[in-house]
Design an enzyme around this catalytic site. Sequence first.
Site, PDB file in Angstrom:
ATOM      1  N   HIS A 123       0.811  -1.220   0.000  1.00 18.09           N
ATOM      2  CA  HIS A 123       0.000   0.000   0.000  1.00 18.09           C
ATOM      3  C   HIS A 123       0.840   1.263   0.000  1.00 18.09           C
ATOM      4  O   HIS A 123       0.422   2.299  -0.483  1.00 18.09           O
ATOM      5  CB  HIS A 123      -1.017  -0.046   1.136  1.00 18.09           C
ATOM      6  CG  HIS A 123      -2.121  -0.989   0.801  1.00 18.09           C
ATOM      7  ND1 HIS A 123      -2.082  -2.309   1.170  1.00 18.09           N
ATOM      8  CD2 HIS A 123      -3.220  -0.816   0.045  1.00 18.09           C
ATOM      9  CE1 HIS A 123      -3.157  -2.902   0.667  1.00 18.09           C
ATOM     10  NE2 HIS A 123      -3.860  -2.031   0.002  1.00 18.09           N
TER      11      HIS A 123
ATOM     12  N   ARG B 271     -10.582   4.268  -1.389  1.00 18.71           N
ATOM     13  CA  ARG B 271     -10.090   3.409  -0.296  1.00 18.71           C
ATOM     14  C   ARG B 271     -10.370   4.116   1.034  1.00 18.71           C
ATOM     15  O   ARG B 271      -9.537   4.833   1.570  1.00 18.71           O
ATOM     16  CB  ARG B 271      -8.587   3.170  -0.446  1.00 18.71           C
ATOM     17  CG  ARG B 271      -8.214   2.257  -1.607  1.00 18.71           C
ATOM     18  CD  ARG B 271      -6.699   2.005  -1.608  1.00 18.71           C
ATOM     19  NE  ARG B 271      -6.314   0.854  -2.397  1.00 18.71           N
ATOM     20  CZ  ARG B 271      -5.850   0.907  -3.644  1.00 18.71           C
ATOM     21  NH1 ARG B 271      -5.724   2.066  -4.253  1.00 18.71           N
ATOM     22  NH2 ARG B 271      -5.517  -0.199  -4.279  1.00 18.71           N
TER      23      ARG B 271
ATOM     24  N   ARG C 128     -15.452   2.101  -1.088  1.00 20.73           N
ATOM     25  CA  ARG C 128     -15.210   0.765  -0.537  1.00 20.73           C
ATOM     26  C   ARG C 128     -15.236   0.842   0.982  1.00 20.73           C
ATOM     27  O   ARG C 128     -14.629   1.747   1.565  1.00 20.73           O
ATOM     28  CB  ARG C 128     -13.856   0.237  -1.007  1.00 20.73           C
ATOM     29  CG  ARG C 128     -13.592  -1.154  -0.477  1.00 20.73           C
ATOM     30  CD  ARG C 128     -12.332  -1.720  -1.011  1.00 20.73           C
ATOM     31  NE  ARG C 128     -11.159  -1.060  -0.458  1.00 20.73           N
ATOM     32  CZ  ARG C 128      -9.910  -1.379  -0.792  1.00 20.73           C
ATOM     33  NH1 ARG C 128      -9.706  -2.329  -1.690  1.00 20.73           N
ATOM     34  NH2 ARG C 128      -8.879  -0.772  -0.255  1.00 20.73           N
TER      35      ARG C 128
ATOM     36  N   ASN D 131      -4.562  -6.871  -6.997  1.00 20.21           N
ATOM     37  CA  ASN D 131      -3.404  -6.870  -6.075  1.00 20.21           C
ATOM     38  C   ASN D 131      -3.520  -8.023  -5.089  1.00 20.21           C
ATOM     39  O   ASN D 131      -2.569  -8.780  -4.869  1.00 20.21           O
ATOM     40  CB  ASN D 131      -3.328  -5.555  -5.303  1.00 20.21           C
ATOM     41  CG  ASN D 131      -3.333  -4.350  -6.208  1.00 20.21           C
ATOM     42  OD1 ASN D 131      -2.957  -4.461  -7.361  1.00 20.21           O
ATOM     43  ND2 ASN D 131      -3.780  -3.225  -5.705  1.00 20.21           N
ATOM     44  N   ASP D 132      -4.697  -8.124  -4.496  1.00 17.99           N
ATOM     45  CA  ASP D 132      -4.885  -9.219  -3.546  1.00 17.99           C
ATOM     46  C   ASP D 132      -5.134 -10.547  -4.262  1.00 17.99           C
ATOM     47  O   ASP D 132      -4.715 -11.596  -3.785  1.00 17.99           O
ATOM     48  CB  ASP D 132      -6.050  -8.912  -2.598  1.00 17.99           C
ATOM     49  CG  ASP D 132      -5.592  -8.022  -1.453  1.00 17.99           C
ATOM     50  OD1 ASP D 132      -4.516  -8.297  -0.894  1.00 17.99           O
ATOM     51  OD2 ASP D 132      -6.281  -7.042  -1.135  1.00 17.99           O
TER      52      ASP D 132
ATOM     53  N   ARG E  13       2.284  -9.565  -0.793  1.00 23.39           N
ATOM     54  CA  ARG E  13       2.479  -8.448  -1.729  1.00 23.39           C
ATOM     55  C   ARG E  13       3.379  -7.353  -1.164  1.00 23.39           C
ATOM     56  O   ARG E  13       3.889  -6.511  -1.896  1.00 23.39           O
ATOM     57  CB  ARG E  13       1.132  -7.860  -2.150  1.00 23.39           C
ATOM     58  CG  ARG E  13       0.343  -7.278  -0.994  1.00 23.39           C
ATOM     59  CD  ARG E  13      -1.087  -6.979  -1.368  1.00 23.39           C
ATOM     60  NE  ARG E  13      -1.285  -5.611  -1.817  1.00 23.39           N
ATOM     61  CZ  ARG E  13      -2.477  -5.033  -1.925  1.00 23.39           C
ATOM     62  NH1 ARG E  13      -3.582  -5.721  -1.635  1.00 23.39           N
ATOM     63  NH2 ARG E  13      -2.595  -3.810  -2.332  1.00 23.39           N
TER      64      ARG E  13
HETATM   65  C1  PEP Z   1      -6.673  -4.952  -4.768  1.00 25.50           C
HETATM   66  O1  PEP Z   1      -6.471  -5.802  -3.906  1.00 25.50           O
HETATM   67  O2  PEP Z   1      -6.400  -5.121  -5.962  1.00 25.50           O
HETATM   68  C2  PEP Z   1      -7.275  -3.657  -4.403  1.00 25.50           C
HETATM   69  C3  PEP Z   1      -7.613  -2.786  -5.316  1.00 25.50           C
HETATM   70  O3  PEP Z   1      -7.400  -3.387  -3.084  1.00 25.50           O
HETATM   71  P1  PEP Z   1      -6.173  -2.950  -2.160  1.00 25.50           P
HETATM   72  O4  PEP Z   1      -4.986  -2.727  -3.055  1.00 25.50           O
HETATM   73  O5  PEP Z   1      -6.571  -1.717  -1.448  1.00 25.50           O
HETATM   74  O6  PEP Z   1      -6.003  -4.120  -1.264  1.00 25.50           O
HETATM   75 MG    MG Z   2      -7.385  -5.576  -1.982  1.00 26.46          MG
END
Ligand code: PEP
Ligand code: MG
Length: 591
Positions: free
Chosen positions: A214, A321, A358, A480-481, A491
């Site tokens: 992040h 976010r 979100r 991403n997750d 990550r």
């Molecule tokens: C993701 O996981 O792709 C996402 C957009 O959420 P975050 O990066 O805030 O976990």
């Molecule tokens: Mg995510």
Amino acid sequence: MTFSIHGLAVSRGVAIGRAVLVASSRMDVAHYFIAAQDVDTEISRVRAGRDAVIDEIHRLQESVSNMGPKEAPQELAALLDVHLMLLQDEELISGVKHWISDRLYNAEWALTTQLEIIARQFDEMEDAYLRERKADLEQIVERVLRAMKGTASPIAALTPRAERKSPQQDLLLDDTVDVPLVLVAHDLSPADMLQFKQSLFAGFITDVGGKTSHTAIVARSMDIPAVVGARTCSQLVRQDDWVIIDGDAGVVIVDPSSIILAEYGFKQRQGELERGRLQRLLHTPAVTMDGEKVQLLANIEMPEDAAVALKAGALGVGLFRSEFLFMGRQGRLPDEEEQFQAYKKAVEGMHGLPVTIRTVDVGADKPLDETLRDDAHLNPALGLRAIRWSLADPAMFLTQLRAILRAAAFGQVRLLVPMLAHAIEIRQTLAHIEQARAMLDHKGVAFGPVKLGAMIEIPAAALSLKLFLKHFDFLSIGTNDLIQYTLAIDRADESVAHLYDPLHPAVLRLVADTITECNAQGKDVSVCGEMAGDIGLTKLLLGLGLRSFSMHPAQILAVKQEILRSDASRLQPWAIRVLEAEDPALAMAAT
Ligand code: PEP
Ligand code: MG
């Protein structure tokens, strides 16, 4: 001597400036420039803070001398002597004066900068006893900082970082304050990053962090060159060193020679020209050559970012976010009114365009507060984060839901829920939303309609699409997750960053199936993970049928350019071939 350090490229562009080393624990110290006429006042502030601590120590010494050896051991008296000695240390005093008068740093910044320099000297000492005196130095600086609280000088109106002159070779000799600064830290939390959002830094480097941590995401949203995972960079770079950050290659060059500097100065100007050229596409609709319309949305962290999103040509917010409103507050959460005002600000800021809010996604590498970092659990990324955290604290969750529903009375709001995997979680979430509506209704408080969406970021969710499509109006793929959980790699951990692969066939399969299934059922689907803003993947996602991309505002025009150059109908069979290849990256490169 010039040397380079390799890390992970997370935010593009080139930054050239002087290094400002900041220890993670001192991130909350204010960093700003003062006006030249305030130099004396600022030096007096440090002096007053130091004198106050010296007085405190004198008083302590007096009471210690009146005590017996049982109540006050000899070591205590010796320790107080050491503290006094450190406070009067010439290097500390003259260093602080230098940062204030020559660089116009505010007093706190000057003090912590000099602390970093001396602390490093302590680290290098052979003698263990002397090495340990570093902790004493940190303690006394902490006390001086405390004594200085509430006496800050005004911030000087200096040129914002983006408008500063492009560094030239002669800058190496230029000691004025108006030169770019780059932040070098061992680690930065996402909350620290937010503090730096409006800051004076032209780029940053951290020792730790993965490509989609992040911290890296916030760096991208700030649109400043950054390198993370640079290992020992914060130990190798010294305060005030000249450094070049090559955010495209993930390389940091320390103490560059004039030839290297000229080369990177050129690259930097090329990048600026390219950005200028992209601006021409601002009002061009994102439509492929064969007429397919594509929706380009923005990811934002704070309500104020709505203005940036609009300026970048976003047609809405695809991901707000909201957790950034909750972080860095020592655990004190925003109440319903504060949240409502923040969401309303974002909604009104988008002037009728949709805003996808979100629900809070804290946990893992987004702790609510640094002091609350989750070290107790072995594997926080698999622990109580996102919707799991919300469902574990219904009062907090209901507060947020009421605030979002109220903001929906002021514009188009889409409510997005992160990290769902189980049917029971979906049922509980929907029940909470119903309950929040009923509570507002009961109190006669106005609220608006919302479209309900779920993030697809756990493989289990991507493999249970029927369930999700039954209950939600739209889906948003959090790649991403999804990559983190599909490939079982953290990550945020730079040591496994090389395994973080958006083109792994399993990841592509989950992404492709989600898009196909949504399209077949006529439900909205977008990608809001970092894949959406990666121009190397735009064509592939288009070929897989994606028509809605949500990314950092800074990426929008570059992605739009890719779309304008694409023919969706021809991309489709190619994308299927890539999807079915043993090595999709190779298959893409071969065509
Ligand atoms: C993701 O996981 O792709 C996402 C957009 O959420 P975050 O990066 O805030 O976990
Ligand atoms: Mg995510």
